[in-house]
Every structure is written in structure tokens, then in C-alpha cells.
Design an enzyme around this catalytic site. Structure first.
Site, PDB file in Angstrom:
ATOM      1  N   HIS A  98       0.803  -1.218   0.000  1.00 26.41           N
ATOM      2  CA  HIS A  98       0.000   0.000   0.000  1.00 26.41           C
ATOM      3  C   HIS A  98       0.839   1.272   0.000  1.00 26.41           C
ATOM      4  CE1 HIS A  98      -4.323  -1.205   0.795  1.00 26.41           C
ATOM      5  NE2 HIS A  98      -3.685  -2.357   0.736  1.00 26.41           N
ATOM      6  N   ASP A 133      -4.465   6.791   2.247  1.00 26.04           N
ATOM      7  CA  ASP A 133      -4.949   5.490   1.810  1.00 26.04           C
ATOM      8  C   ASP A 133      -6.441   5.473   2.089  1.00 26.04           C
ATOM      9  OD1 ASP A 133      -5.648   2.540   2.093  1.00 26.04           O
ATOM     10  OD2 ASP A 133      -3.542   2.382   1.509  1.00 26.04           O
ATOM     11  N   THR A 136      -5.958   1.623  -3.532  1.00 26.15           N
ATOM     12  CA  THR A 136      -4.792   1.020  -4.187  1.00 26.15           C
ATOM     13  C   THR A 136      -5.132  -0.240  -4.984  1.00 26.15           C
ATOM     14  OG1 THR A 136      -4.255  -0.243  -2.193  1.00 26.15           O
ATOM     15  CG2 THR A 136      -3.207   1.902  -2.432  1.00 26.15           C
ATOM     16  N   ALA A 176      12.549 -11.129  -8.562  1.00 25.56           N
ATOM     17  CA  ALA A 176      12.687 -10.889 -10.000  1.00 25.56           C
ATOM     18  C   ALA A 176      12.161  -9.500 -10.342  1.00 25.56           C
ATOM     19  CB  ALA A 176      11.904 -11.950 -10.791  1.00 25.56           C
ATOM     20  N   GLN A 191       9.828  -7.744 -11.837  1.00 25.55           N
ATOM     21  CA  GLN A 191       8.536  -8.135 -12.408  1.00 25.55           C
ATOM     22  C   GLN A 191       8.082  -7.251 -13.564  1.00 25.55           C
ATOM     23  OE1 GLN A 191       5.443  -9.966 -10.056  1.00 25.55           O
ATOM     24  NE2 GLN A 191       4.047  -8.282 -10.532  1.00 25.55           N
ATOM     25  N   TRP A 196      -3.937  -6.557  -7.341  1.00 23.34           N
ATOM     26  CA  TRP A 196      -4.252  -5.567  -8.370  1.00 23.34           C
ATOM     27  C   TRP A 196      -3.006  -5.037  -9.073  1.00 23.34           C
ATOM     28  CZ3 TRP A 196      -7.742  -4.559 -11.613  1.00 23.34           C
ATOM     29  CH2 TRP A 196      -7.731  -3.357 -12.331  1.00 23.34           C
ATOM     30  N   ASN A 197      -1.941  -4.737  -8.316  1.00 26.51           N
ATOM     31  CA  ASN A 197      -0.726  -4.215  -8.960  1.00 26.51           C
ATOM     32  C   ASN A 197      -0.185  -5.204  -9.983  1.00 26.51           C
ATOM     33  OD1 ASN A 197      -0.683  -1.776  -7.544  1.00 26.51           O
ATOM     34  ND2 ASN A 197       0.503  -2.637  -5.851  1.00 26.51           N
ATOM     35  N   SER A 198      -0.181  -6.485  -9.620  1.00 30.29           N
ATOM     36  CA  SER A 198       0.327  -7.507 -10.535  1.00 30.29           C
ATOM     37  C   SER A 198      -0.544  -7.616 -11.784  1.00 30.29           C
ATOM     38  CB  SER A 198       0.390  -8.869  -9.832  1.00 30.29           C
ATOM     39  OG  SER A 198       1.412  -8.870  -8.853  1.00 30.29           O
ATOM     40  N   ASP A 217      -9.326  -8.921  -2.611  1.00 27.85           N
ATOM     41  CA  ASP A 217      -9.832  -8.524  -3.933  1.00 27.85           C
ATOM     42  C   ASP A 217      -9.384  -9.463  -5.046  1.00 27.85           C
ATOM     43  OD1 ASP A 217      -7.122  -7.711  -3.683  1.00 27.85           O
ATOM     44  OD2 ASP A 217      -7.381  -6.271  -5.300  1.00 27.85           O
ATOM     45  N   GLN A 218      -8.550 -10.452  -4.707  1.00 23.44           N
ATOM     46  CA  GLN A 218      -7.920 -11.275  -5.748  1.00 23.44           C
ATOM     47  C   GLN A 218      -8.935 -12.085  -6.558  1.00 23.44           C
ATOM     48  OE1 GLN A 218      -4.961 -13.477  -3.508  1.00 23.44           O
ATOM     49  NE2 GLN A 218      -3.993 -11.578  -2.806  1.00 23.44           N
TER      50      GLN A 218
END
Length: 462
Positions: A23, A122, A144, A340, A342, A360-362, A381-382
Site C-alpha cells: 500500500h 490510503d 490502491t 525478479a 517483475q 491488483w498491482n500484478s 480482492d484477488q
């Protein structure tokens, strides 16, 4: 109270970070960009000492002079003995946060000699609505995660009333057609605490109160772009005073510290150069989650039997759970590394699929690279993100039966990398990638929305 646009030098923005998960880093990235755009505004960044130490390395030389880091207590009482329950540190922090933030903001105002004109937080911090009102300041909130989960929390009461908390177990497969833009989302895709799970936990109450408070914010902004889901965008615009998509942040170079070289300590990118286009599976489940041991074994077995080239970002402590001899037998086929790069891997033409937990970022980084996904959501949220990947945008699939098995994973890899179905996913991903790049370009929707955010935070019009 709005600050006159011809006097931005009087602006003092209090930035309140949430110090858990991923976050604080994106909030700091946005703060950097705002600070560069408004150099006479002071941005006081409030966060726990532990989180701040990871965000502001002692050797960092690129921090804008108008950002000042302040440590806030973590909320753990002196002498507290942890009982080991999930989210204990988060709950302790949230319970103490309102008073801790107020105290540190007052100290910063005294130190800098400027009252706070905007509280930039946030979105979790629902209490900032009253805090900002007392200070006669704007409240601007950063969600986020993605627009689907924001909608789930905004409409929590409507979902509970329509589905019924007591009947939820027999209605899990039903869709949320009564919410504009959520027609393909199922009850079972919603985050814990909305209509199932521990509805009375500190964290669930925080998210519920957040959904009720956010319409009071001067602006709500999100790391996304309008074109990824126009129906959701339009509906959320109707619910908030100002709803601004300013992402994908990974494509806005000015949000990140300038680096001359990509950090790649394990040579992943050099290894990728020797692979065919769209052939490599990149596997990562983020910084918080690791699949259960049985699923780690299934992933390894599926990779080995499929012979698909791979880069697997896996914490060192989990490597011991891989099948005996796996690393030796697959030395030519792929690499297992503790970390790694990403964003750069997802931009690489050799990457053919991203195996992800659907944070979400991914997801947004994969969209930005035009890479299809194999999704294994775990919590929060996934599930909503994975559902959007599979049935809304059609740029990937969720793992068969929700958990990794060797055969199920192998079938997923074949479907995405080889079958016609996978070519369609790749084509859809490429279209979204183009829209994402267009959004952050000059005159793109996210570029224009950032101007709106700047105006809401420091009342500077460009």
C-alpha cells in the site's frame, strides 16, 4: 477549505500511508509525482518507522526536497504479547491510528509553520473524513486496488440487503447484476467481510466504514485507467464527487525514482534474451502470499512435465519444499529466484504467460505488458480481479478447480501458450495494453485525470 489557486506556496499536504502489504509504495510514488509538479507545496508523509525505513533508504539522494517523512507509532502497546491471530498487527495499528496521526500532523504543522490544507490518505482511513473536516482541509483518498473491489465495498450494504447474510451460503454462485458494472461478478468473488467471513472484525468494519465515508471525499483516485472498464468507471463517477483513474502507475516513469539500470541481481532478463517470443511462464505470488506446500509441488511438477521455459520468483524459505532434484533437472529449462524484476519481465517479448495471485498491482502490470494470466486467487480482492481477467476482459483463466494440481496446471499452460483460446487471450491483452499506454500518454485519460488530482490536492490548475 480550498486554497486560492494563485497561492499554492501556502499548501501543506498530510499524506497518511497504510504500512502493510503493497500500500505505502504506490502512495509514495504518487506523492513524488505531485511533489515534482508542485515544488512549493510541502508533503508530510506519515507512516510507521518500519515501513518508512524500507521506502526511504538512508542512501537515497533522489527524494524531492518538499517531501518530508514522519514516523507514526505502530499501535502496539508497550509489553503487548502477540497471540498470533491473523491481522493482529493491522488491527492494533488501525485502532490507534486516528489519534496517532492527529498527534503527528499537529507536530508537523508546528514544525513547518503551515496548517494542513489537504489530507491525502490510503482509502482505508475512513476517519480522515472527519479529521479533514475539523482541519478545514480537503480529503483525497487513494484506493490502491481495482474498481471491482472498490465497488464491492461501496455497495456493501446493498449486497448484504439483496443477498442476505444468513442466506449467503446458498447464493454464492449468484451474480451482482444489481450493481452497474458488476454483472459478471459472483457473490463468492467478493472480498471477505462484505457478505461472508468475519463481518464484525476490526478490518471488516474498517472497510465497511470506508465504503460509507468515501462519497464525502473531495476526490477518490485509483491506479487504473478508464478504458479497462468504462461501465464501472461511469458508475463510480456518479457516486463520488470526483473519481480519477491515474494509472497504470508502472507506465508513468515519473512516478518512480530515476534509475539508470534495472535491478536484476539474478540475471533473469539476460536469461530471457535467449528464449523465443511469448514462450516463458513467469510465476510470482507477490510479497505476502505463498501457495501451500502441496501446490508448490504441483507447480514444479507441472512445469517439469510441460517443459515450458520458466522464471519462478519464490521466497528462499519455500525452495526446500520443491520436489527433490527439481532444480537440477530443470536447470536448462528455467530458473527459480528469490526476487525478479517483475515489471521488466512482463514487458519482455519472451514472456508468454503470468502465473499470479491476482493482486491488483500484478494484474495491472501484466495488462501493461500485454501478457495473458493464469490466476490463483487467495483472498481479498484477488477473486474479483481473477474473475475480471477470465470473463470480463478475457485475457486469461483461473486455475482449474481453484487450486494447483500437476495435470490442471499443465492443461492451463497448454491452453494459454499453445491453443487458439490462448491466442485470443493474447490478442485481447494486446488491445488492453495499447489502451493502457494511450491512457498515460499526453492528452490520455489518466494524464488528464492526474491534472485533476493535482488540482484537488494543491489546487493548482495546469
Amino acid at each position: 477549505m480550498a486554497i486560492p489557486s494563485d497561492q499554492p506556496r501556502d499548501s501543506h499536504v498530510a499524506v497518511l500511508a497504510f504500512p502493510f502489504g503493497t500500500h505505502a509504495a504506490p502512495l509514495l510514488a504518487v506523492t513524488r509525482r505531485l511533489a515534482s509538479a508542485s515544488p512549493t507545496t510541502v508533503f508530510s508523509f506519515f507512516n510507521t518507522a518500519q515501513s518508512n525505513s524500507s521506502l526511504f533508504p538512508s542512501d537515497a539522494t533522489d527524494l524531492p526536497a518538499n517531501i518530508r517523512a514522519h514516523d507514526v507509532a505502530d499501535g502496539v502497546p508497550e509489553g503487548h504479547v502477540f497471540v498470533g491471530k491473523p491481522q493482529e498487527t493491522i488491527e492494533l495499528f488501525l485502532l490507534a491510528a486516528p489519534e496517532n496521526f492527529k498527534r503527528e500532523i499537529a507536530a508537523a504543522e508546528k514544525e513547518i509553520g503551515r496548517n494542513v490544507s489537504c489530507v491525502l490518505t490510503d482509502a482505508f482511513y475512513w476517519f480522515a473524513a472527519d479529521m479533514a473536516a475539523e482541519m478545514k482541509a480537503n480529503w483525497v483518498a487513494f484506493w490502491t486496488a481495482g474498481p471491482n473491489s472498490l465497488s464491492a465495498h461501496l455497495y456493501t450494504d446493498a449486497i448484504r440487503e439483496t443477498i442476505g447474510v444468513k442466506e449467503v451460503n446458498v447464493r454464492m454462485e449468484e451474480t451482482l447484476g444489481f450493481i452497474s458494472g458488476m454483472e459478471k461478478m459472483r457473490v463468492k468473488d467478493t472480498p471477505e467481510g462484505v457478505v461472508f467471513g468475519k463481518l464484525d472484525s476490526v478490518f471488516s468494519n474498517t472497510l465497511h466504514k470506508m465504503g460509507l465515508a468515501l462519497p464525502r471525499a473531495s476526490a477518490v483516485f485509483i491506479n487504473s485507467f478508464e478504458e479497462i472498464d468504462p461501465t464501472l468507471t461511469n458508475n463510480l463517477k456518479s457516486e463520488f464527487k470526483r473519481y480519477l483513474n491515474i494509472g497504470p502507475l508502472a507506465l508513468s516513469s515519473s512516478t518512480c525514482p530515476t534509475e539508470t539500470t534495472v535491478q536484476d541481481p539474478h540475471g533473469c532478463l539476460a536469461w530471457m534474451e535467449k528464449r523465443s517470443p511469448a514462450s516463458v511462464a513467469y510465476i510470482s505470488f507477490g510479497s505476502v502470499m505463498t501457495p501451500p506446500v502441496g501446490e508448490l509441488v504441483a507447480i514444479a511438477e507441472g512445469l517439469e512435465s510441460s517443459k515450458v521455459p520458466f522464471v519462478w520468483s519464490l521466497k528462499e524459505k519455500s525452495v526446500v519444499h520443491l520436489p527433490k532434484g527439481f532444480l537440477d533437472r530443470t536447470r536448462e529449462q528455467g530458473m527459480v529466484v528469490p526476487w525478479a524484476p517483475q515489471v521488466d519481465l512482463l514487458k519482455h517479448e519472451a514472456t508468454g504467460v503470468f502465473v499470479t495471485h491476482c493482486g491488483w498491482n500484478s494484474v495491472l502490470e501484466s495488462v501493461s505488458g500485454g501478457v495473458p494470466m493464469i490466476c490463483r486467487p487467495f483472498f481479498g480482492d484477488q477473486r474479483l480481479n481473477g474473475r475480471a481477467v477470465e470473463v470480463v476482459w478475457e485475457i486469461g483463466m483461473t486455475i482449474v478447480d481453484g487450486v494447483f494440481t500437476r495435470d490442471g496446471f499443465e492443461k492451463c499452460l497448454d491452453r494459454v501458450l499453445v491453443q487458439d483460446d490462448g491466442k485470443k487471450m493474447k490478442g485481447n491483452a494486446e488491445k488492453l495494453k495499447e489502451q493502457a499506454h494511450e491512457a498515460v500518454s499526453l492528452k490520455g485519460s489518466s494524464f488528464e485525470n492526474f491534472k485533476g488530482l493535482l488540482e484537488a490536492v494543491v489546487n493548482v490548475s495546469n
